[in-house]
Design a protein around this motif. Structure first.
Motif, PDB file in Angstrom:
ATOM      1  N   VAL A   1      -6.723  11.242   2.550  1.00 34.69           N
ATOM      2  CA  VAL A   1      -6.737  10.753   1.164  1.00 34.69           C
ATOM      3  C   VAL A   1      -7.796  11.498   0.357  1.00 34.69           C
ATOM      4  O   VAL A   1      -7.563  11.891  -0.798  1.00 34.69           O
TER       5      VAL A   1
ATOM      6  N   ALA B   1       0.490   5.033   2.279  1.00 28.67           N
ATOM      7  CA  ALA B   1      -0.049   4.030   1.360  1.00 28.67           C
ATOM      8  C   ALA B   1      -1.329   4.541   0.707  1.00 28.67           C
ATOM      9  O   ALA B   1      -1.546   4.352  -0.502  1.00 28.67           O
ATOM     10  N   GLY B   2      -2.169   5.187   1.523  1.00 24.50           N
ATOM     11  CA  GLY B   2      -3.385   5.767   0.959  1.00 24.50           C
ATOM     12  C   GLY B   2      -3.069   6.854  -0.044  1.00 24.50           C
ATOM     13  O   GLY B   2      -3.685   6.938  -1.113  1.00 24.50           O
ATOM     14  N   TRP B   3      -2.111   7.711   0.315  1.00 26.34           N
ATOM     15  CA  TRP B   3      -1.695   8.760  -0.610  1.00 26.34           C
ATOM     16  C   TRP B   3      -1.108   8.169  -1.896  1.00 26.34           C
ATOM     17  O   TRP B   3      -1.426   8.605  -2.995  1.00 26.34           O
ATOM     18  N   LYS B   4      -0.240   7.168  -1.729  1.00 29.90           N
ATOM     19  CA  LYS B   4       0.476   6.649  -2.907  1.00 29.90           C
ATOM     20  C   LYS B   4      -0.467   5.970  -3.898  1.00 29.90           C
ATOM     21  O   LYS B   4      -0.234   5.995  -5.107  1.00 29.90           O
ATOM     22  N   LYS B   5      -1.538   5.379  -3.382  1.00 29.50           N
ATOM     23  CA  LYS B   5      -2.511   4.794  -4.300  1.00 29.50           C
ATOM     24  C   LYS B   5      -3.074   5.857  -5.240  1.00 29.50           C
ATOM     25  O   LYS B   5      -3.212   5.640  -6.449  1.00 29.50           O
ATOM     26  N   VAL B   6      -3.344   7.029  -4.695  1.00 29.12           N
ATOM     27  CA  VAL B   6      -3.842   8.141  -5.513  1.00 29.12           C
ATOM     28  C   VAL B   6      -2.735   8.674  -6.420  1.00 29.12           C
ATOM     29  O   VAL B   6      -2.971   8.943  -7.607  1.00 29.12           O
TER      30      VAL B   6
ATOM     31  N   ASP C   1      -0.212   7.098  -7.675  1.00 26.44           N
ATOM     32  CA  ASP C   1       0.054   6.154  -8.768  1.00 26.44           C
ATOM     33  C   ASP C   1      -0.999   6.256  -9.869  1.00 26.44           C
ATOM     34  O   ASP C   1      -0.701   6.021 -11.050  1.00 26.44           O
ATOM     35  N   GLU C   2      -2.203   6.614  -9.500  1.00 30.52           N
ATOM     36  CA  GLU C   2      -3.256   6.791 -10.507  1.00 30.52           C
ATOM     37  C   GLU C   2      -2.912   7.916 -11.480  1.00 30.52           C
ATOM     38  O   GLU C   2      -3.362   7.924 -12.631  1.00 30.52           O
TER      39      GLU C   2
ATOM     40  N   VAL D   1       4.840   1.198   1.858  1.00 25.96           N
ATOM     41  CA  VAL D   1       5.034   1.700   0.494  1.00 25.96           C
ATOM     42  C   VAL D   1       6.528   1.762   0.196  1.00 25.96           C
ATOM     43  O   VAL D   1       7.361   1.632   1.089  1.00 25.96           O
TER      44      VAL D   1
END
Length: 432
Positions: A189, A227-232, A234-235, A264
């Motif tokens: 991430v 999930a860690g990637w998608k949080k970034v 989505d930002e 995710v």
């Protein structure tokens, strides 16, 4: 004769189309999980036409569905007309995708599906910048090859996309291999944030990733990485494309789609291979807002044709009715546990990995992490000699790949396991 056919093959087909085995096979018939070659020898098939013959061979329900469609006299109409089989299959896939307000576009192959996903993602975001993963494979066409992170499958250095590369989930070698699962997720991430800050102009279109890398030798990251990637992502409004060409339809056992192991939901999901069980059928499913990002008329002449979607409906119905996802988990555990037990102590085996009926064995030079493709090939040939067909892969060609039909029985799993263990021990020069 096979020898004559081999000479004819070499005379008219390009040399960059590989053939398996020192003495290539012509498969002339099949039933269940077994195929027969032109010399009359039977094999237990643990590769299924590269994870494509997902239900097996000569399955009455699939054959009869195709024959019913053929009997109408309509093999093709084009998508300029309504196709009942296509609509019915699209409804089933949209419902199963996990993607809200989903739309489905059918193509002929996984390559075309990924190409379509890249088209709509770049249109939607008005950017040709893509994030991709090292050691990945997404297809042989121009853009799909451009996001393939494996030199063996990159036939051209030309690329219509601007690609920035992320670390894979390799646990044998590489910068992140020495970390624990949680540490690897955190590092990956952090790497994504740095890549976005240093290698892009900010307006990235999408990240495309395989939950388990197929051609890459069934390498996969720790659960939760997406999930860690998608949080970034989505930002920044960046889309996520899950390439489920090999991992879809319950093959991993634990989930229907590989992405679900990460908690995710992707914006776009590509599928192919198993859903056609040998018929050319693939596609992309995604949020309507994204998939509608095609500003001109477009269609696939043969994508989702009446024959292939008749097969696809029968395949999906069979898969669900027989709970083949649960079978993949149960039978896959027999193979995985048996292999890990059998190779324990063999320093030529770096790792047994994968999920469900998607398993790989990576071979290395004893006492090191140096790839050993020669040993891999000896195991590959020895397994064939024993009556078992497998696949090969990995960045260095040192991974034995297995993707049997999801209908594989426990008895067949144990039969194939015994052949494979014997092949490994024989090729490695280990006494029985």
């Amino acid at each position: 004769m096979t020898d004559d056919l081999l000479a004819r093959h070499r005379a008219v087909l390009p040399s960059w189309m590989p053939l398996y085995y020192a003495e290539p096979l012509e498969l002339v018939s099949g039933s269940g999980r077994r195929v027969t070659d032109a010399q009359g020898r039977s094999y237990l098939d643990f590769f299924g036409g590269v994870l494509t013959n997902m239900i097996g061979y000569d399955i009455p329900e699939i054959r009869e569905a195709v024959e019913r469609q053929l009997a109408t006299g309509i093999a093709h109409t084009s998508t300029l007309y309504l196709i009942r089989q296509q609509v019915e299959l699209a409804e089933k896939i949209a419902q199963r995708s996990g993607i809200p307000d989903a739309r489905v576009f059918f193509t002929n192959s996984g390559t075309e599906a990924n190409e379509a996903a890249l088209l709509v993602a770049t249109n939607h975001r008005r950017s040709h910048q893509i994030l991709a993963v090292r050691n990945s494979y997404h297809g042989r066409s121009y853009a799909a090859m451009g996001v393939t992170g494996n030199r063996n499958w990159s036939a051209s250095g030309l690329n219509p996309l601007q690609v920035a590369w992320l670390h894979s989930g390799d646990r044998v070698r590489g910068l992140l291999a020495r970390l624990s699962a949680d540490e690897q997720v955190d590092a990956a991430v952090e790497d994504l944030r740095e890549v976005l800050a240093t290698q892009t102009a900010g307006d990235v279109a999408a990240l495309i990733a395989e939950p388990i890398q197929g051609v890459g030798g069934f390498v996969h990251p720790p659960d939760g990485l997406f999930a860690g990637w998608k949080k970034v992502l989505d930002e920044h409004g960046i889309l996520f494309i899950a390439d489920e060409v090999q991992t879809g339809w319950g093959r991993t056992g634990e989930h229907f789609w590989g992405y679900q192991a990460h908690g995710v939901t992707p914006d776009l999901l590509t599928f192919a291979k198993g859903i056609g069980n040998g018929f050319a059928l693939a596609g992309v499913v995604g949020r309507a807002e994204v998939l509608e990002s095609v500003p001109a008329i477009s269609f696939s002449t043969f994508g989702g044709n009446p024959i292939s979607t008749a097969a696809g409906n029968a395949v999906l119905d069979y898969l669900i009715a027989h709970d083949l996802q649960a079978n993949a988990a149960r039978v896959g555990a027999i193979l995985a546990d048996g292999l890990r037990s059998a190779v324990r102590g063999l320093d030529c085996v770096a790792e047994v990995r994968g999920k469900g009926l998607m398993l790989g064995v990576e071979f290395v030079r004893p006492g090191s992490s140096e790839p050993d493709p020669a040993l891999t090939n000896r195991v590959f040939e020895a397994a064939r000699d024993g009556g078992l067909l497998t696949g090969k892969g990995g960045l260095h060609g040192n991974v034995l790949r297995m993707g049997p039909p999801l209908t594989l029985t426990e008895e067949e799993a144990r039969e194939g396991l015994a052949i494979l263990v014997d092949a490994i021990r024989t090729a490695a020069g280990v006494a029985a």
